[in-house]
Write a protein that holds these residues in place. Structure first.
Motif, PDB file in Angstrom:
ATOM      1  N   ASN A 389       0.831  -1.209   0.000  1.00  0.00           N
ATOM      2  CA  ASN A 389       0.000   0.000   0.000  1.00  0.00           C
ATOM      3  C   ASN A 389       0.863   1.256   0.000  1.00  0.00           C
ATOM      4  OD1 ASN A 389      -2.367  -1.323  -0.078  1.00  0.00           O
ATOM      5  ND2 ASN A 389      -2.902  -1.025   2.080  1.00  0.00           N
ATOM      6  N   HIS A 393       0.007   3.415  -3.260  1.00  0.00           N
ATOM      7  CA  HIS A 393      -0.899   4.565  -3.074  1.00  0.00           C
ATOM      8  C   HIS A 393      -0.157   5.859  -2.774  1.00  0.00           C
ATOM      9  CE1 HIS A 393      -4.123   1.724  -3.304  1.00  0.00           C
ATOM     10  NE2 HIS A 393      -3.637   1.025  -2.299  1.00  0.00           N
ATOM     11  N   ASP A 417       4.359   6.454   6.023  1.00  0.00           N
ATOM     12  CA  ASP A 417       4.875   7.107   4.801  1.00  0.00           C
ATOM     13  C   ASP A 417       4.509   8.583   4.824  1.00  0.00           C
ATOM     14  OD1 ASP A 417       2.388   7.724   3.206  1.00  0.00           O
ATOM     15  OD2 ASP A 417       2.101   5.549   3.447  1.00  0.00           O
ATOM     16  N   SER A 449      -6.411  -2.265  -8.119  1.00  0.00           N
ATOM     17  CA  SER A 449      -6.739  -2.315  -6.692  1.00  0.00           C
ATOM     18  C   SER A 449      -8.041  -3.062  -6.473  1.00  0.00           C
ATOM     19  CB  SER A 449      -6.842  -0.875  -6.214  1.00  0.00           C
ATOM     20  OG  SER A 449      -7.500  -0.828  -5.002  1.00  0.00           O
ATOM     21  N   THR A 450      -8.063  -3.929  -5.462  1.00  0.00           N
ATOM     22  CA  THR A 450      -9.314  -4.634  -5.169  1.00  0.00           C
ATOM     23  C   THR A 450      -9.950  -4.151  -3.866  1.00  0.00           C
ATOM     24  OG1 THR A 450      -8.185  -6.343  -3.932  1.00  0.00           O
ATOM     25  CG2 THR A 450      -8.492  -6.708  -6.285  1.00  0.00           C
ATOM     26  N   GLY A 451      -9.147  -3.587  -2.990  1.00  0.00           N
ATOM     27  CA  GLY A 451      -9.688  -3.143  -1.705  1.00  0.00           C
ATOM     28  C   GLY A 451      -9.787  -4.259  -0.693  1.00  0.00           C
ATOM     29  N   LEU A 454      -6.205  -4.487   3.076  1.00  0.00           N
ATOM     30  CA  LEU A 454      -6.287  -4.122   4.502  1.00  0.00           C
ATOM     31  C   LEU A 454      -7.314  -4.986   5.239  1.00  0.00           C
ATOM     32  CD1 LEU A 454      -5.911  -0.246   4.344  1.00  0.00           C
ATOM     33  CD2 LEU A 454      -4.273  -1.922   5.211  1.00  0.00           C
TER      34      LEU A 454
HETATM   35  N1  LIG Z   1      -0.341   4.206   2.629  1.00  0.00           N
HETATM   36  C1  LIG Z   1      -1.463   4.650   2.058  1.00  0.00           C
HETATM   37  N2  LIG Z   1      -1.562   5.931   1.625  1.00  0.00           N
HETATM   38  C2  LIG Z   1      -2.700   6.381   1.048  1.00  0.00           C
HETATM   39  N3  LIG Z   1      -3.811   5.645   0.884  1.00  0.00           N
HETATM   40  C3  LIG Z   1      -3.789   4.369   1.305  1.00  0.00           C
HETATM   41  C4  LIG Z   1      -2.634   3.804   1.908  1.00  0.00           C
HETATM   42  N4  LIG Z   1      -2.903   2.527   2.227  1.00  0.00           N
HETATM   43  C5  LIG Z   1      -4.173   2.307   1.812  1.00  0.00           C
HETATM   44  N5  LIG Z   1      -4.702   3.402   1.265  1.00  0.00           N
HETATM   45  C6  LIG Z   1      -6.077   3.535   0.740  1.00  0.00           C
HETATM   46  O1  LIG Z   1      -6.866   2.517   1.310  1.00  0.00           O
HETATM   47  C7  LIG Z   1      -7.536   1.776   0.311  1.00  0.00           C
HETATM   48  C8  LIG Z   1      -7.699   0.343   0.752  1.00  0.00           C
HETATM   49  O2  LIG Z   1      -6.466  -0.327   0.802  1.00  0.00           O
HETATM   50  P1  LIG Z   1      -6.433  -1.882   0.601  1.00  0.00           P
HETATM   51  O3  LIG Z   1      -5.055  -2.341   0.791  1.00  0.00           O
HETATM   52  O4  LIG Z   1      -7.471  -2.487   1.461  1.00  0.00           O
HETATM   53  O5  LIG Z   1      -6.915  -2.066  -0.850  1.00  0.00           O
HETATM   54  P2  LIG Z   1      -6.084  -1.773  -2.171  1.00  0.00           P
HETATM   55  O6  LIG Z   1      -4.669  -1.503  -1.852  1.00  0.00           O
HETATM   56  O7  LIG Z   1      -6.831  -0.694  -2.878  1.00  0.00           O
HETATM   57  O8  LIG Z   1      -6.253  -3.128  -2.970  1.00  0.00           O
HETATM   58  P3  LIG Z   1      -5.460  -4.501  -2.691  1.00  0.00           P
HETATM   59  O9  LIG Z   1      -4.567  -4.261  -1.524  1.00  0.00           O
HETATM   60  O10 LIG Z   1      -6.510  -5.494  -2.421  1.00  0.00           O
HETATM   61  O11 LIG Z   1      -4.737  -4.751  -3.927  1.00  0.00           O
HETATM   62  C9  LIG Z   1      -6.666   1.944  -0.891  1.00  0.00           C
HETATM   63  O12 LIG Z   1      -7.422   1.794  -2.068  1.00  0.00           O
HETATM   64  C10 LIG Z   1      -6.127   3.362  -0.760  1.00  0.00           C
HETATM   65  O13 LIG Z   1      -7.079   4.283  -1.255  1.00  0.00           O
END
Ligand SMILES: Nc1ncnc2c1ncn2[C@@H]1O[C@H](COP(=O)(O)OP(=O)(O)OP(=O)(O)O)[C@@H](O)[C@H]1O
Ligand SMILES: [Mg+2]
Length: 486
Positions: A389, A393, A417, A449-451, A454
């Motif tokens: 992440n 992101h 970060d 991204s699948t969400g 986390l």
């Molecule tokens: N370090 C970060 N900085 C900014 N936004 C973040 C960060 N980590 C997570 N996010 C936000 O939280 C959302 C959910 O994160 P999550 O890891 O659950 O899903 P994803 O990264 O979108 O998809 P996946 O991890 O399943 O591939 C992300 O789509 C992003 O918008």
């Protein structure tokens, strides 16, 4: 997220604002009011009676029948009993304008001037109350008649203290009785109210117990009920208790139904994910086979094949995530054992560093090895998800710091970060399934991204008996987890 604090102790029965307090205070006030009213009424009646008795004695002292009818005859009326001490009796006659008087009874304090003053009072049919200098208040009856050109005046008086003295002792008595009645009624009301409201207090305690039950997960079994003696429909409180028990039955049923349907859905997701794995593997395999085939493919066909491979790979990952979540939901099958967390963090960060050189990756490890009760494979996945992440992101050049520390029996891992941060609209639900920043943003970032990342972090950490949280300040985003030390 925290639950609203449940009331721990029931308020004291006479606490401010409680029903008991109101009932006791109101009852006491009512008793006080009634007692005071009764005292006033009795005092007025006694006053009337005492004054009438005094007046009757004056009438008899002056020698007039006490019947109160105007009595014109003046013969045969002998002065009656002169009454107790303090009686004044003056007989006077004005003959040819000359006043002569004789005082047949008077206390020492009554001087001649007072006598003259009494004689100058206007005669009334009924006794009057006058102040006699030096002797206080007197009840006085004055009679005047004309006899052979002479005006004969008779004045009799009795000290008014014969009314006021018994009155004041009666008032003191009434006051004492009122105070006693108020105290007694306060004590009695308090006892009665406390006894009658005890079932209500027990009901409140039961309700508090129920409100502290963890009903959000599990089969939703509610093992608490109001005791039968407090659920007897004969009394008002008993009816509340009965209704409360019915409500708990209802809640328990509803929770059981919910649990059953959730289990079914979970099972379905698990089965479906499992069944999807094989066809996906076949698609990937055939795509690869075709691409590696001898003949050179037209450019658009090669591109399409590349997309098929990439998307089926993505879908496999998604299916794997779903399967993992479904498994963690039903029965967490973790291989928990004493695990070197330092090594896991170290490996995960070096993987991230190797996969991405746009970001700077810092590591903050304690000197001592941190060992926690964990499933090494899943914990690695957790740290890898957090690092992924921080990579996907945030823009290139972002600084990512991964820290590990042991404190208060927990191993705490945090990934910080200095990127743009989690969008405010998803901060509260960022650990829920399929939560991610809006699609356009994801597309701009070029990610797939699948969400679920986390959600997996949260499910795995909770299955370890730990917690996850997010700290978001401008220029500083920290995702942290903690699991119990070994
Ligand atoms: N370090 C970060 N900085 C900014 N936004 C973040 C960060 N980590 C997570 N996010 C936000 O939280 C959302 C959910 O994160 P999550 O890891 O659950 O899903 P994803 O990264 O979108 O998809 P996946 O991890 O399943 O591939 C992300 O789509 C992003 O918008
Ligand atoms: Mg992610």
């Amino acid at each position: 997220m925290s639950l609203p604090a449940a009331p721990t102790a029931s308020p004291s029965p006479m606490g401010k604002g409680t029903l008991s307090r109101q009932l006791v205070l109101r009852t006491t006030a009512l008793v006080a009011l009634v007692t005071v009213a009764l005292s006033v009424f009795t005092a007025l009646a006694s006053f009337q009676i005492l004054q009438q008795q005094l007046d009757a004695r004056l009438e008899s002292a002056i020698g007039r029948p006490t019947g109160r009818n105007p009595d014109s005859g003046d013969t045969g009326n002998q002065p009656g009993d002169l009454g107790g001490s303090g009686l004044i009796r003056i007989d006077a006659a004005t003959i040819n304008g000359v006043l002569k008087y004789q005082v047949s009874a008077r206390p020492d304090s009554v001087d001649d001037a007072t006598v003259v003053a009494l004689l100058s009072l206007r005669p009334e049919r009924d006794p009057v109350t006058v102040a006699v200098s030096g002797s206080g208040l007197y009840r006085v009856l004055i009679q005047q008649r004309v006899l052979n050109a002479a005006t004969i005046t008779t004045v009799v008086g009795l000290p008014y203290s014969e009314v006021t003295t018994p009155m004041s002792s009666q008032l003191i008595m009434a006051g004492l009785l009122t105070v006693g009645a108020v105290i007694l009624s306060f004590v009695a009301a308090r006892r009665v109210v406390e006894t009658s409201l005890r079932p209500l207090t027990r009901l409140a305690a039961t309700a508090t117990q129920v409100s502290n039950l963890p009903l959000e997960s599990g089969e939703g079994h509610v093992p608490i009920r109001v005791a039968p003696q407090d659920a007897n429909p004969a009394s008002e409180v008993g009816r509340v208790g009965l209704a409360f028990n019915h409500m708990l039955d209802n809640v328990e049923n509803a929770l059981a139904v919910r649990h059953r349907s959730e289990t079914k859905v979970r099972q379905f997701v698990a089965d479906a994910s499992h069944e999807l794995r094989n066809p996906l593997a076949s698609i990937r395999g055939y795509a690869e086979l075709t691409r590696r085939g001898s003949e050179a493919l037209p450019e658009d066909a090669a591109h399409a094949l590349g997309r098929i491979e990439a998307e089926s790979e993505r879908m496999s990952a998604l299916v794997q995530d779903l399967l993992l979540l479904a498994r963690l939901d039903s029965e967490p099958t973790l291989d928990l054992r004493a695990t070197d967390v330092t090594e896991i963090v170290l490996n995960a960060v070096s993987d991230a560093r190797a996969a991405n050189s746009d970001h700077t990756w810092a590591l903050d490890l304690p000197e001592d090895v941190v060992t926690a009760r964990a499933d090494a494979h899943r914990l690695h996945q957790v740290v890898a998800n957090l690092l992924a992440n921080a990579r996907t992101h945030t823009p290139a050049g972002t600084h990512v710091n991964t820290a590990l520390r042991a404190e208060d029996g927990w191993a705490v891992i945090s990934v910080t970060d200095n990127g743009p941060g989690v969008p405010p609209e998803i901060r509260d639900s960022v650990f829920e399934r399929f939560t991610r920043a809006d699609a356009s943003r994801v597309r701009r970032a070029g990610g797939s991204s699948t969400g679920l990342g986390l959600a997996i972090v949260s499910a795995v950490v909770h299955a370890h008996g730990g917690q996850v949280w997010l700290d978001c300040e401008p220029g500083r985003t920290t995702f942290a987890i903690r699991i119990p030390l070994a």
